[in-house]
Design a protein around this motif. Structure first.
Motif, PDB file in Angstrom:
ATOM      1  N   UNK A 104      49.535  -2.119  37.367  1.00 43.63           N
ATOM      2  CA  UNK A 104      49.264  -2.062  38.811  1.00 43.63           C
ATOM      3  C   UNK A 104      48.623  -3.376  39.230  1.00 43.63           C
ATOM      4  N   UNK A 105      49.221  -3.970  40.267  1.00 46.41           N
ATOM      5  CA  UNK A 105      48.785  -5.264  40.789  1.00 46.41           C
ATOM      6  C   UNK A 105      48.048  -5.072  42.109  1.00 46.41           C
ATOM      7  N   UNK A 106      46.861  -5.683  42.212  1.00 43.80           N
ATOM      8  CA  UNK A 106      46.028  -5.614  43.414  1.00 43.80           C
ATOM      9  C   UNK A 106      45.846  -7.006  44.011  1.00 43.80           C
ATOM     10  N   UNK A 107      45.763  -7.061  45.331  1.00 39.68           N
ATOM     11  CA  UNK A 107      45.487  -8.326  46.038  1.00 39.68           C
ATOM     12  C   UNK A 107      44.091  -8.288  46.652  1.00 39.68           C
ATOM     13  N   UNK A 108      43.616  -9.443  47.093  1.00 38.26           N
ATOM     14  CA  UNK A 108      42.362  -9.580  47.843  1.00 38.26           C
ATOM     15  C   UNK A 108      41.169  -8.971  47.108  1.00 38.26           C
ATOM     16  N   UNK A 109      41.039  -9.261  45.832  1.00 36.23           N
ATOM     17  CA  UNK A 109      40.037  -8.602  44.987  1.00 36.23           C
ATOM     18  C   UNK A 109      38.658  -9.247  45.088  1.00 36.23           C
ATOM     19  N   UNK A 110      38.042  -9.034  46.220  1.00 35.01           N
ATOM     20  CA  UNK A 110      36.656  -9.425  46.441  1.00 35.01           C
ATOM     21  C   UNK A 110      35.764  -8.472  45.647  1.00 35.01           C
ATOM     22  N   UNK A 111      34.480  -8.743  45.543  1.00 36.27           N
ATOM     23  CA  UNK A 111      33.602  -7.796  44.871  1.00 36.27           C
ATOM     24  C   UNK A 111      33.688  -6.371  45.429  1.00 36.27           C
ATOM     25  N   UNK A 112      33.807  -6.205  46.731  1.00 33.88           N
ATOM     26  CA  UNK A 112      33.907  -4.859  47.312  1.00 33.88           C
ATOM     27  C   UNK A 112      35.178  -4.143  46.848  1.00 33.88           C
ATOM     28  N   UNK A 113      36.279  -4.856  46.795  1.00 35.45           N
ATOM     29  CA  UNK A 113      37.542  -4.267  46.330  1.00 35.45           C
ATOM     30  C   UNK A 113      37.454  -3.982  44.832  1.00 35.45           C
ATOM     31  N   UNK A 114      36.858  -4.886  44.082  1.00 36.50           N
ATOM     32  CA  UNK A 114      36.685  -4.662  42.648  1.00 36.50           C
ATOM     33  C   UNK A 114      35.851  -3.415  42.378  1.00 36.50           C
ATOM     34  N   UNK A 115      34.843  -3.187  43.181  1.00 38.08           N
ATOM     35  CA  UNK A 115      34.029  -1.976  42.999  1.00 38.08           C
ATOM     36  C   UNK A 115      34.883  -0.727  43.184  1.00 38.08           C
ATOM     37  N   UNK A 116      35.762  -0.754  44.169  1.00 36.35           N
ATOM     38  CA  UNK A 116      36.671   0.382  44.369  1.00 36.35           C
ATOM     39  C   UNK A 116      37.622   0.527  43.190  1.00 36.35           C
ATOM     40  N   UNK A 117      38.151  -0.575  42.678  1.00 33.41           N
ATOM     41  CA  UNK A 117      39.044  -0.517  41.513  1.00 33.41           C
ATOM     42  C   UNK A 117      38.298   0.085  40.322  1.00 33.41           C
ATOM     43  N   UNK A 118      37.074  -0.358  40.107  1.00 25.87           N
ATOM     44  CA  UNK A 118      36.273   0.161  38.995  1.00 25.87           C
ATOM     45  C   UNK A 118      36.045   1.658  39.156  1.00 25.87           C
ATOM     46  N   UNK A 119      35.547   2.061  40.312  1.00 26.57           N
ATOM     47  CA  UNK A 119      35.177   3.464  40.511  1.00 26.57           C
ATOM     48  C   UNK A 119      36.395   4.383  40.611  1.00 26.57           C
ATOM     49  N   UNK A 120      37.350   4.003  41.447  1.00 29.13           N
ATOM     50  CA  UNK A 120      38.471   4.892  41.734  1.00 29.13           C
ATOM     51  C   UNK A 120      39.569   4.829  40.680  1.00 29.13           C
ATOM     52  N   UNK A 121      39.956   3.635  40.274  1.00 23.45           N
ATOM     53  CA  UNK A 121      41.058   3.490  39.330  1.00 23.45           C
ATOM     54  C   UNK A 121      40.589   3.604  37.881  1.00 23.45           C
ATOM     55  N   UNK A 122      39.676   2.738  37.476  1.00 23.36           N
ATOM     56  CA  UNK A 122      39.305   2.675  36.067  1.00 23.36           C
ATOM     57  C   UNK A 122      38.510   3.893  35.602  1.00 23.36           C
ATOM     58  N   UNK A 160      44.051   2.553  43.943  1.00 17.95           N
ATOM     59  CA  UNK A 160      43.761   2.464  45.380  1.00 17.95           C
ATOM     60  C   UNK A 160      44.936   1.798  46.102  1.00 17.95           C
ATOM     61  N   UNK A 161      45.729   2.619  46.733  1.00 14.03           N
ATOM     62  CA  UNK A 161      47.012   2.195  47.300  1.00 14.03           C
ATOM     63  C   UNK A 161      46.904   1.114  48.366  1.00 14.03           C
ATOM     64  N   UNK A 162      45.797   1.050  49.099  1.00 16.59           N
ATOM     65  CA  UNK A 162      45.712   0.065  50.175  1.00 16.59           C
ATOM     66  C   UNK A 162      45.624  -1.373  49.684  1.00 16.59           C
ATOM     67  N   UNK A 163      45.437  -1.619  48.383  1.00 19.31           N
ATOM     68  CA  UNK A 163      45.414  -2.978  47.845  1.00 19.31           C
ATOM     69  C   UNK A 163      46.496  -3.223  46.796  1.00 19.31           C
ATOM     70  N   UNK A 164      47.304  -2.230  46.490  1.00 15.32           N
ATOM     71  CA  UNK A 164      48.395  -2.398  45.525  1.00 15.32           C
ATOM     72  C   UNK A 164      49.565  -3.093  46.212  1.00 15.32           C
TER      73      UNK A 164
END
Length: 117
Positions: free
Chosen positions: A83-101, A107-111
């Protein structure tokens, strides 16, 4: 070969469940500003360590020079899902960590791509 086996054991490579690659330190900057990319990398390292996700969830991370997308970065790819994500600022990374990992819900809004369908 023994030294390689010892290093693999030391790093617990047989326990990897997710591997997150972040494009954030490119030689030829195209996808994001250098400082923005490195801030995302430092945030990712810090949060994975704080949450002890290496030990508890088998989550590894790698800083990539370039993932060849070269737009809307920092770019992240999470394996084994591809799964590829764009715009991975710290806030987006936190969502990836919590929701995905942690919770297994990408998190579909950044895939922008999913290479392992």
């Amino acid at each position: 070969m023994k030294k390689l086996s010892e290093q693999a054991e030391k790093l617990h490579l047989n326990q990897i469940k997710h591997h997150i690659f972040i494009c954030c330190d490119a030689t030829n900057l195209k996808c994001c500003q250098h400082a923005e990319g490195l801030a995302s990398w430092e945030y990712l390292k810090k949060r994975l360590k704080e949450l002890n996700l290496h030990q508890t969830h088998g989550i590894y991370r790698t800083k990539a020079n370039c993932l060849r997308v070269c737009t809307q970065g920092p770019i992240v790819v999470v394996y084994p899902e591809g799964i590829w994500y764009h715009s991975c600022t710290p806030a987006v990374l936190e969502r990836i960590i919590q929701e995905h990992l942690i919770n297994g819900q990408p998190i579909s809004d950044f895939i922008f791509a999913h290479s392992n369908t």
